[in-house]
Scaffold this active site. Structure first.
Site, PDB file in Angstrom:
ATOM      1  N   LYS A 178      -1.323  -1.238  -4.214  1.00 43.57           N
ATOM      2  CA  LYS A 178      -2.319  -0.169  -4.334  1.00 43.57           C
ATOM      3  C   LYS A 178      -1.712   1.018  -4.402  1.00 43.57           C
ATOM      4  O   LYS A 178      -0.970   1.246  -3.283  1.00 43.57           O
ATOM      5  CB  LYS A 178      -3.322  -0.521  -2.937  1.00 43.57           C
ATOM      6  CG  LYS A 178      -4.453   0.549  -3.069  1.00 43.57           C
ATOM      7  CD  LYS A 178      -4.970   0.323  -1.877  1.00 43.57           C
ATOM      8  CE  LYS A 178      -6.214   1.468  -1.633  1.00 43.57           C
ATOM      9  NZ  LYS A 178      -5.765   2.852  -1.587  1.00 43.57           N
ATOM     10  N   TYR A 203       0.928  -1.237   0.082  1.00 43.04           N
ATOM     11  CA  TYR A 203      -0.072  -0.079   0.070  1.00 43.04           C
ATOM     12  C   TYR A 203       1.014   1.286   0.035  1.00 43.04           C
ATOM     13  O   TYR A 203       1.370   1.521   1.028  1.00 43.04           O
ATOM     14  CB  TYR A 203      -0.892  -0.252   1.376  1.00 43.04           C
ATOM     15  CG  TYR A 203      -1.957   1.068   1.278  1.00 43.04           C
ATOM     16  CD1 TYR A 203      -2.138   1.983   0.465  1.00 43.04           C
ATOM     17  CD2 TYR A 203      -2.967   0.793   2.447  1.00 43.04           C
ATOM     18  CE1 TYR A 203      -3.155   3.009   0.449  1.00 43.04           C
ATOM     19  CE2 TYR A 203      -4.139   1.703   2.448  1.00 43.04           C
ATOM     20  CZ  TYR A 203      -4.048   2.809   1.520  1.00 43.04           C
ATOM     21  OH  TYR A 203      -4.878   3.567   1.682  1.00 43.04           O
TER      22      TYR A 203
END
Length: 311
Positions: free
Chosen positions: A166, A138
């Site tokens: 992500k 992330y």
């Protein structure tokens, strides 16, 4: 369920509905899962930034994730945020998520203390080995104060440590360069790249991203599913038109008065206010110490929903 490689499509980061006294609203969370799956999303991301994971106790995190996994019932994969300051704490969350039946994990680099790329790589390798689930990095420097180096991501993709990324860095140029590098190494066929931008999805998909993790997708999942479908079919004019509509709707995140609340409180409060107005969740409460939206801001959210054709 086994994760597709790459995972593609719309994977909303679920809001976490709360009761007025701050407990997990299990009924509303189940309803939100149905709202999203019914719209055709490809997966669910629980306990991310939109899920207020940073504000929840460990017990509340467990309750929320268990509810999402049970409600999804294997219809779509569930990614679980294992977000915390250090490797040991992330591993605790990751093992809990694995035990509750999550299909994959999402973790940031360590934060609070400054870290070096060598330490970041070691962190991800330890989490992947310790939890036994596919791991997504992330990249959210606004929250953890570290931009994931492209070289580190590429190395971890190549050795199988990371299943995907992500990207919530807000750096569209860096994302484009990473996608080019993945293609040159032949990693784009197995390594997932999901953009976290609600506003530039069509551009990210054109550049080679596999999907999107939009917080606004809680409110209008069908809009993002349409956008993704247009892009994958090469209907770029239609994709741009849908993106423009969603960009206008995204303005609801700014309804909170800046003199009394932060931008995160405004955005999360607006998402929950919209879900409440749409009848999906019972209460728009956000976790303390976030400032709740006032009546004027909530009325503004209602106007944005009407203008977007959602009410």
């Amino acid at each position: 369920m086994p994760l597709p490689a790459p995972l593609s499509g719309v994977v909303p980061p679920l809001c976490t509905p709360l009761t007025p006294d701050g407990e997990i609203d299990v009924r509303s969370l189940r309803a939100l899962v149905e709202h999203l799956i019914g719209a055709g999303v490809a997966g669910l991301f629980a306990l991310g930034s939109s899920g207020e994971a940073a504000y929840l106790s460990d017990g509340h995190r467990r309750t929320a994730l268990a509810t999402v996994v049970e409600a999804a019932a294997g219809r779509v994969p569930v990614l679980a945020g294992a977000i915390d300051t250090t490797t040991a704490r992330v591993l605790d969350h990751a093992r809990t998520a694995a035990g509750l039946g999550a299909d994959g994990l999402v973790a940031t680099a360590p934060f609070y203390t400054r870290t070096h790329p060598v330490e970041i790589a070691d962190h991800f390798r330890r989490v992947r080995a310790g939890a036994g689930l596919p791991l997504f990095a992330y990249d959210i420097p606004v929250a953890v104060h570290t931009k994931l180096p492209a070289a580190t991501v590429l190395d971890l993709a190549a050795d199988g440590t990371l299943a995907g990324l992500k990207d919530s860095s807000g750096d569209d140029g860096a994302l484009r360069r990473l996608l080019v590098a993945l293609r040159r190494r032949g990693l784009d066929r197995t390594f997932t790249v999901l953009t976290g931008s609600e506003l530039a999805v069509d551009g990210a998909l054109l550049a080679g991203a596999h999907g999107v993790v939009p917080g606004l997708g809680n409110v209008d999942p069908a809009g993002y599913v349409r956008l993704y479908g247009h892009a994958r079919a090469g209907r770029w004019a239609e994709a741009a038109a849908e993106q423009d509509r969603l960009a206008a709707l995204f303005a609801l995140t700014d309804v909170g008065e800046e003199s009394v609340m932060g931008r995160s409180s405004s955005a999360l409060g607006a998402f929950k206010a919209a879900l409440h107005l749409l009848g999906v969740i019972d209460c728009p409460a956000t976790a303390a110490p976030q400032v709740p939206l006032g009546d004027a801001a909530t009325k503004a959210v209602c106007r944005f929903l009407e203008e977007a054709g959602l009410r």
